[in-house]
Design a protein around this motif. Structure first.
Motif, PDB file in Angstrom:
ATOM      1  N   THR A  16       0.913  -1.291   0.056  1.00 31.31           N
ATOM      2  CA  THR A  16       0.070  -0.010  -0.024  1.00 31.31           C
ATOM      3  C   THR A  16       0.868   1.095  -0.050  1.00 31.31           C
ATOM      4  N   SER A  17       0.601   2.413  -0.054  1.00 31.72           N
ATOM      5  CA  SER A  17       1.228   3.673   0.263  1.00 31.72           C
ATOM      6  C   SER A  17       1.166   4.061   1.709  1.00 31.72           C
ATOM      7  N   LEU A  18       2.195   4.730   1.535  1.00 31.69           N
ATOM      8  CA  LEU A  18       2.680   5.471   3.286  1.00 31.69           C
ATOM      9  C   LEU A  18       1.468   6.187   3.407  1.00 31.69           C
ATOM     10  N   SER A  19       0.940   6.918   2.607  1.00 25.53           N
ATOM     11  CA  SER A  19      -0.217   8.002   2.986  1.00 25.53           C
ATOM     12  C   SER A  19      -1.386   7.215   3.444  1.00 25.53           C
ATOM     13  N   THR A  20      -1.689   6.030   2.862  1.00 23.80           N
ATOM     14  CA  THR A  20      -2.790   5.112   3.490  1.00 23.80           C
ATOM     15  C   THR A  20      -2.410   4.805   4.945  1.00 23.80           C
ATOM     16  N   LEU A  21      -1.359   4.153   5.238  1.00 24.78           N
ATOM     17  CA  LEU A  21      -0.945   3.958   6.330  1.00 24.78           C
ATOM     18  C   LEU A  21      -1.009   5.085   7.631  1.00 24.78           C
ATOM     19  N   GLN A  22      -0.806   6.287   7.115  1.00 24.75           N
ATOM     20  CA  GLN A  22      -0.719   7.233   8.138  1.00 24.75           C
ATOM     21  C   GLN A  22      -1.976   8.241   7.994  1.00 24.75           C
ATOM     22  N   ARG A  23      -3.033   7.672   7.320  1.00 26.33           N
ATOM     23  CA  ARG A  23      -4.385   8.152   7.165  1.00 26.33           C
ATOM     24  C   ARG A  23      -4.820   8.686   8.620  1.00 26.33           C
ATOM     25  N   TYR A  24      -4.777   7.859   9.654  1.00 31.45           N
ATOM     26  CA  TYR A  24      -5.174   8.238  11.241  1.00 31.45           C
ATOM     27  C   TYR A  24      -3.956   8.330  11.928  1.00 31.45           C
ATOM     28  N   PRO A  25      -3.350   9.775  11.900  1.00 33.58           N
ATOM     29  CA  PRO A  25      -2.077  10.045  12.780  1.00 33.58           C
ATOM     30  C   PRO A  25      -2.037   9.307  14.157  1.00 33.58           C
ATOM     31  N   ASP A  26      -3.118   9.398  14.784  1.00 34.23           N
ATOM     32  CA  ASP A  26      -3.177   8.895  16.243  1.00 34.23           C
ATOM     33  C   ASP A  26      -3.172   7.323  16.366  1.00 34.23           C
ATOM     34  N   SER A  27      -3.226   6.445  15.271  1.00 31.94           N
ATOM     35  CA  SER A  27      -3.387   5.215  15.353  1.00 31.94           C
ATOM     36  C   SER A  27      -2.080   4.575  15.580  1.00 31.94           C
ATOM     37  N   MET A  28      -1.761   3.170  15.865  1.00 37.30           N
ATOM     38  CA  MET A  28      -0.634   2.651  15.974  1.00 37.30           C
ATOM     39  C   MET A  28       0.156   2.575  14.540  1.00 37.30           C
ATOM     40  N   LEU A  29      -0.532   2.483  13.523  1.00 33.34           N
ATOM     41  CA  LEU A  29       0.287   2.582  12.299  1.00 33.34           C
ATOM     42  C   LEU A  29       0.951   3.953  12.041  1.00 33.34           C
ATOM     43  N   GLY A  30      -0.104   5.014  12.158  1.00 33.71           N
ATOM     44  CA  GLY A  30       0.039   6.179  12.121  1.00 33.71           C
ATOM     45  C   GLY A  30       1.742   6.588  12.864  1.00 33.71           C
ATOM     46  N   ALA A  31       1.725   6.233  14.024  1.00 38.20           N
ATOM     47  CA  ALA A  31       2.799   6.264  14.944  1.00 38.20           C
ATOM     48  C   ALA A  31       4.126   5.632  14.248  1.00 38.20           C
ATOM     49  N   MET A  32       3.701   4.280  14.001  1.00 38.70           N
ATOM     50  CA  MET A  32       4.785   3.390  13.492  1.00 38.70           C
ATOM     51  C   MET A  32       5.541   3.940  12.028  1.00 38.70           C
ATOM     52  N   PHE A  33       4.919   4.600  11.370  1.00 42.62           N
ATOM     53  CA  PHE A  33       5.360   5.054   9.963  1.00 42.62           C
ATOM     54  C   PHE A  33       5.527   6.478  10.097  1.00 42.62           C
ATOM     55  N   ARG A  34       5.561   7.275  11.339  1.00 40.05           N
ATOM     56  CA  ARG A  34       5.845   8.441  11.427  1.00 40.05           C
ATOM     57  C   ARG A  34       7.216   8.305  12.300  1.00 40.05           C
ATOM     58  N   GLY A  35       7.740   7.347  12.751  1.00 41.30           N
ATOM     59  CA  GLY A  35       8.804   6.989  13.432  1.00 41.30           C
ATOM     60  C   GLY A  35       9.008   6.992  14.920  1.00 41.30           C
ATOM     61  N   ASP A  36       7.659   7.301  15.305  1.00 39.73           N
ATOM     62  CA  ASP A  36       7.525   7.248  16.758  1.00 39.73           C
ATOM     63  C   ASP A  36       7.250   5.806  17.510  1.00 39.73           C
ATOM     64  N   PHE A  37       7.539   4.790  16.677  1.00 40.78           N
ATOM     65  CA  PHE A  37       7.211   3.390  17.284  1.00 40.78           C
ATOM     66  C   PHE A  37       8.075   2.478  16.508  1.00 40.78           C
ATOM     67  N   PRO A  38       8.722   1.554  17.245  1.00 43.95           N
ATOM     68  CA  PRO A  38       9.882   0.730  16.727  1.00 43.95           C
ATOM     69  C   PRO A  38       9.147  -0.096  15.632  1.00 43.95           C
ATOM     70  N   THR A  39      10.063  -0.487  14.776  1.00 39.04           N
ATOM     71  CA  THR A  39       9.587  -1.352  13.579  1.00 39.04           C
ATOM     72  C   THR A  39      10.336  -2.642  13.423  1.00 39.04           C
ATOM     73  N   THR A  40       9.799  -3.656  12.945  1.00 36.91           N
ATOM     74  CA  THR A  40      10.621  -5.014  12.724  1.00 36.91           C
ATOM     75  C   THR A  40      10.786  -5.088  11.386  1.00 36.91           C
ATOM     76  N   ARG A  41      11.770  -5.776  10.767  1.00 35.11           N
ATOM     77  CA  ARG A  41      11.888  -6.275   9.351  1.00 35.11           C
ATOM     78  C   ARG A  41      11.839  -7.795   9.201  1.00 35.11           C
ATOM     79  N   ASP A  42      11.058  -8.165   8.303  1.00 39.24           N
ATOM     80  CA  ASP A  42      11.406  -9.817   7.890  1.00 39.24           C
ATOM     81  C   ASP A  42      12.702  -9.855   6.996  1.00 39.24           C
ATOM     82  N   SER A  43      12.752 -11.175   6.866  1.00 41.96           N
ATOM     83  CA  SER A  43      14.145 -11.530   6.040  1.00 41.96           C
ATOM     84  C   SER A  43      14.325 -10.971   4.549  1.00 41.96           C
ATOM     85  N   GLN A  44      12.964 -10.500   4.025  1.00 45.27           N
ATOM     86  CA  GLN A  44      13.149  -9.820   2.686  1.00 45.27           C
ATOM     87  C   GLN A  44      13.088  -8.262   2.731  1.00 45.27           C
ATOM     88  N   GLY A  45      13.050  -7.761   4.002  1.00 45.11           N
ATOM     89  CA  GLY A  45      13.046  -6.416   4.335  1.00 45.11           C
ATOM     90  C   GLY A  45      11.644  -5.609   4.434  1.00 45.11           C
TER      91      GLY A  45
END
Length: 228
Positions: A16-45
């Protein structure tokens, strides 16, 4: 459009697009892709989220459209509510809660169901419409009479129906008229004081060469009870 982002949610990949994931800034995904929440990557990145991958389909569609659309036979509302709570998407949480309005004793709720059934050929390119049917179901007889009187342009498509139902059927050459009629019907119903309560979509295969897609809209309005 922003750069595509691929997520691995419980083993299911979604792009999907980054703007879709950030549609609701107060959500966990909004925080995650704003850099306020730690992220984990799989083996493919890909970004990895250890949650229900199947139900994330409905989460993502809500982020895209701000509308909740579920299949008719959906039975995992409680699980989806937990996912919505995990992602902290407040509008989705409210949609899933959807408590019925509490009316005074002399008020009840009138309901109108509008459904569109479209049969599609599986093997034509582009996809060909075989037949479509539009049905209005309600116990508000005045509304059905109004539809019969105000939509005479489509009389040749009207089918014999039951007391609480009016149906229109369209063939392969004029299926686009079903879309035009549906738009006018929805506008007419809402002008009678009804509001959309929910929408649903259901895909199914009945035959080897056909797919059936059903869309449903439920409209409601409060009305005064009439003493016998």
């Amino acid at each position: 459009m922003t750069t595509p982002v691929t997520l691995n949610v419980g083993g299911h990949l979604y792009t999907t697009s980054l703007s879709t994931l950030q549609r609701y800034p107060d959500s966990m995904l909004g925080a995650m892709f704003r850099g306020d929440f730690p992220t984990t990557r799989d083996s493919q990145g890909n970004y990895f989220i250890d949650r229900d991958g199947t139900l994330f389909r409905y989460i993502l569609n809500f982020l895209r459209t701000s509308e909740l659309t579920l299949p008719m036979d959906f039975t995992e509302t409680d699980l989806l509510r937990k996912e919505a709570d995990f992602y902290q998407i407040e509008p989705l949480i409210q949609c899933l809660s959807d408590p019925k309005p509490l009316y005074p004793p002399d008020i009840f709720e009138q309901v109108v169901e509008l459904s569109s059934t479209r049969k599609l050929s599986k093997y034509s390119n582009p996809v060909a419409v075989i037949i479509t049917q539009l049905t209005i179901t309600t116990k508000v007889h005045g509304l059905l009479e109004g539809i019969s009187n105000n939509f005479t342009k489509w009389n040749k498509h009207m089918m014999d129906t039951r007391d609480c139902q009016v149906s229109f059927t369209f063939g392969p050459c004029d299926y686009h008229q079903e879309v035009s009629l549906r738009v006018h019907l929805m506008d007419y119903i809402m002008k009678q004081g009804f509001t959309i309560r929910n929408t649903r979509v259901h895909h199914m295969s009945e035959r080897a060469n056909e797919n059936t897609v059903e869309h449903h809209w439920t409209f409601c309005r409060p009305a005064h009870k009439v003493e016998d």
